[in-house]
Design a protein around this motif. Structure first.
Motif, PDB file in Angstrom:
ATOM      1  N   ILE A   1      57.200   1.966 -12.240  1.00 12.98           N
ATOM      2  CA  ILE A   1      55.939   1.973 -12.969  1.00 12.98           C
ATOM      3  C   ILE A   1      56.158   1.802 -14.471  1.00 12.98           C
ATOM      4  N   GLY A   2      57.196   2.442 -15.025  1.00 12.05           N
ATOM      5  CA  GLY A   2      57.460   2.327 -16.460  1.00 12.05           C
ATOM      6  C   GLY A   2      57.672   0.885 -16.901  1.00 12.05           C
ATOM      7  N   PRO A   3      58.625   0.172 -16.313  1.00 10.89           N
ATOM      8  CA  PRO A   3      58.797  -1.237 -16.674  1.00 10.89           C
ATOM      9  C   PRO A   3      57.577  -2.101 -16.377  1.00 10.89           C
ATOM     10  N   LEU A   4      56.779  -1.714 -15.350  1.00 12.67           N
ATOM     11  CA  LEU A   4      55.570  -2.469 -15.053  1.00 12.67           C
ATOM     12  C   LEU A   4      54.581  -2.381 -16.209  1.00 12.67           C
ATOM     13  N   ILE A   5      54.463  -1.210 -16.819  1.00 12.98           N
ATOM     14  CA  ILE A   5      53.567  -1.047 -17.967  1.00 12.98           C
ATOM     15  C   ILE A   5      54.032  -1.921 -19.127  1.00 12.98           C
ATOM     16  N   ILE A   6      55.355  -1.930 -19.365  1.00 16.95           N
ATOM     17  CA  ILE A   6      55.899  -2.798 -20.416  1.00 16.95           C
ATOM     18  C   ILE A   6      55.615  -4.266 -20.094  1.00 16.95           C
ATOM     19  N   SER A   7      55.732  -4.637 -18.827  1.00 20.81           N
ATOM     20  CA  SER A   7      55.449  -6.015 -18.419  1.00 20.81           C
ATOM     21  C   SER A   7      53.996  -6.377 -18.701  1.00 20.81           C
ATOM     22  N   PHE A   8      53.083  -5.455 -18.390  1.00 19.17           N
ATOM     23  CA  PHE A   8      51.662  -5.718 -18.595  1.00 19.17           C
ATOM     24  C   PHE A   8      51.342  -5.861 -20.079  1.00 19.17           C
ATOM     25  N   ILE A   9      51.928  -4.983 -20.911  1.00 22.42           N
ATOM     26  CA  ILE A   9      51.733  -5.088 -22.358  1.00 22.42           C
ATOM     27  C   ILE A   9      52.279  -6.418 -22.867  1.00 22.42           C
ATOM     28  N   TYR A  10      53.451  -6.793 -22.368  1.00 25.23           N
ATOM     29  CA  TYR A  10      54.060  -8.069 -22.775  1.00 25.23           C
ATOM     30  C   TYR A  10      53.158  -9.231 -22.384  1.00 25.23           C
ATOM     31  N   ALA A  11      52.579  -9.166 -21.163  1.00 22.63           N
ATOM     32  CA  ALA A  11      51.701 -10.238 -20.694  1.00 22.63           C
ATOM     33  C   ALA A  11      50.467 -10.359 -21.581  1.00 22.63           C
ATOM     34  N   LEU A  12      49.850  -9.221 -21.911  1.00 23.88           N
ATOM     35  CA  LEU A  12      48.648  -9.254 -22.745  1.00 23.88           C
ATOM     36  C   LEU A  12      48.959  -9.774 -24.144  1.00 23.88           C
ATOM     37  N   LEU A  13      50.074  -9.322 -24.729  1.00 29.39           N
ATOM     38  CA  LEU A  13      50.433  -9.786 -26.067  1.00 29.39           C
ATOM     39  C   LEU A  13      50.763 -11.286 -26.068  1.00 29.39           C
ATOM     40  N   SER A  14      51.414 -11.742 -25.009  1.00 26.30           N
ATOM     41  CA  SER A  14      51.743 -13.168 -24.924  1.00 26.30           C
ATOM     42  C   SER A  14      50.479 -14.017 -24.832  1.00 26.30           C
ATOM     43  N   VAL A  15      49.527 -13.583 -24.006  1.00 27.66           N
ATOM     44  CA  VAL A  15      48.270 -14.319 -23.875  1.00 27.66           C
ATOM     45  C   VAL A  15      47.473 -14.250 -25.171  1.00 27.66           C
ATOM     46  N   TYR A  16      47.475 -13.072 -25.816  1.00 22.11           N
ATOM     47  CA  TYR A  16      46.775 -12.932 -27.097  1.00 22.11           C
ATOM     48  C   TYR A  16      47.361 -13.876 -28.145  1.00 22.11           C
ATOM     49  N   LYS A  17      48.681 -13.975 -28.157  1.00 25.85           N
ATOM     50  CA  LYS A  17      49.338 -14.869 -29.117  1.00 25.85           C
ATOM     51  C   LYS A  17      48.963 -16.323 -28.853  1.00 25.85           C
ATOM     52  N   LEU A  18      48.924 -16.699 -27.570  1.00 24.18           N
ATOM     53  CA  LEU A  18      48.550 -18.067 -27.222  1.00 24.18           C
ATOM     54  C   LEU A  18      47.100 -18.347 -27.561  1.00 24.18           C
ATOM     55  N   GLU A  19      46.226 -17.373 -27.303  1.00 25.33           N
ATOM     56  CA  GLU A  19      44.815 -17.552 -27.599  1.00 25.33           C
ATOM     57  C   GLU A  19      44.592 -17.670 -29.105  1.00 25.33           C
ATOM     58  N   MET A  20      45.302 -16.850 -29.891  1.00 30.31           N
ATOM     59  CA  MET A  20      45.154 -16.934 -31.343  1.00 30.31           C
ATOM     60  C   MET A  20      45.683 -18.250 -31.876  1.00 30.31           C
ATOM     61  N   ALA A  21      46.714 -18.786 -31.227  1.00 30.76           N
ATOM     62  CA  ALA A  21      47.265 -20.073 -31.668  1.00 30.76           C
ATOM     63  C   ALA A  21      46.278 -21.195 -31.417  1.00 30.76           C
TER      64      ALA A  21
END
Length: 340
Positions: free
Chosen positions: A315-335
């Protein structure tokens, strides 16, 4: 269709919020089971597709995939866990009976009081609590209590339907999401890659390093080899140190006990097998998956275990994965946003 008035719209939103809150409370006791089923379904999906191309039946392919999962992973982990429980209890009994643990803790306490006068250090209590806590938590997981067995079979049942009806469930989830289809697909894609990258890139390779180290410890006569192999698997997450955190003290231990041949042999084993297996497996296991820094994975594992027990390993690494996914999509959307 007639548009809703201001009051009707906010009343509907309030009802929707209450309904989601009640649904969350309803599913809360099974949240970890559902999340684990989702993670393992994502990891096993390539095997499911491979089987589905041959047997053509979605239900049979899902059943065979779960059967492989149980036979290859779950059953060996169960028996290894039983051995780890026994060895952790045996190691603690051996240390306390021979006085080695008490002597080491006493020397460390004297050293700390010398450098930090006026401070209180209950090291003995902390060490005892850690070892007893580790043993008790592992016992809870690997003992066949009714709740553990029920949760395990519920997870397998959930995995069966996730694999069999995964495409339909994903489409339904996407249709309900307020985000755009492009954003939803980006989040799902990045999350899948992050989960595969963490589990394959760190857990599987870490287990391989722990297994190889454990075999070496057993071959060269080091006691409690399975338990130290588990510690080596966890230590493999530490950047630039890895299994050396376990191997170096073991080599010193062998030299101090006049086992020079075993010390030299295990040194070669640690350098040429334990230390290089990650470089051999990495291109085949990880490939082009997303790489999250090992220190983040390490803290997510430790934090997950501290908060949720052994299930926090996933579960711990899964939370990090989800945060990473959201930040990656946010970065792409802002670009993609036009500059004002």
């Amino acid at each position: 269709m007639k548009s809703l008035s201001f009051i009707q719209r906010y009343f509907f939103v309030a009802l929707l919020f209450v309904a989601f809150a009640l649904g969350f409370i309803l599913f809360w006791p099974f949240l970890i089971t559902i999340v684990l089923a989702g993670v393992f379904s994502i990891l096993l999906f390539p095997l499911y597709k491979f089987l589905h191309r041959r047997v053509k039946s979605a239900g049979l392919s899902s059943f065979l995939t779960i059967l492989c999962f149980v036979a290859i992973l779950c059953i060996p982990i169960f028996f290894i866990g039983i051995v780890i429980i026994k060895q952790s209890q045996s190691m603690y009994a051996w240390l306390t009976q021979h006085g080695s643990l008490d002597m080491a803790i006493s020397n460390l306490t004297v050293w700390l009081h010398r450098w930090f006068p006026g401070m209180s250090f209950d090291i003995a209590g902390k060490v005892q609590a850690f070892i007893v806590g580790l043993s008790s938590k592992l016992t809870v997981v690997f003992t066949t209590t009714l709740a553990t067995v029920a949760s395990f079979f519920l997870m397998l049942l959930t995995m069966f339907y996730f694999l069999k009806d995964g495409a339909m469930l994903r489409e339904n989830a996407l249709s309900l999401s307020p985000l755009s289809d492009e954003s939803n697909l980006k989040i799902i894609g990045v999350l899948k890659k992050a989960i595969n990258g963490i589990v394959k890139g760190y857990f599987l390779i870490g287990l391989a390093q722990g297994f190889v180290t454990g075999v070496g410890l057993f071959v060269f006569g080091v006691p409690h080899a399975v338990l130290w192999g588990l510690f080596a698997a966890i230590a493999s997450l530490i950047p630039n140190i890895g299994t050396a955190l376990i191997s170096v003290p073991v080599i010193i231990y062998l030299f101090l006990n006049n086992q020079v041949g075993a010390a030299i042999g295990f040194t070669a084993w640690a350098i040429f097998l334990s230390g290089t297996i990650d470089n051999i497996l990495n291109p085949f296991v990880v490939g082009k998956q997303i790489a999250i820094h090992p220190i983040l994975v390490l803290f997510s594992v430790l934090g997950g275990v501290a908060l949720m027990g052994p299930v926090g390993l996933v579960i711990g690494p899964l939370i990090i994965s989800f945060i990473y996914a959201l930040l990656s999509v946010y970065k792409l959307e802002m670009a993609d946003e036009p500059v004002a």
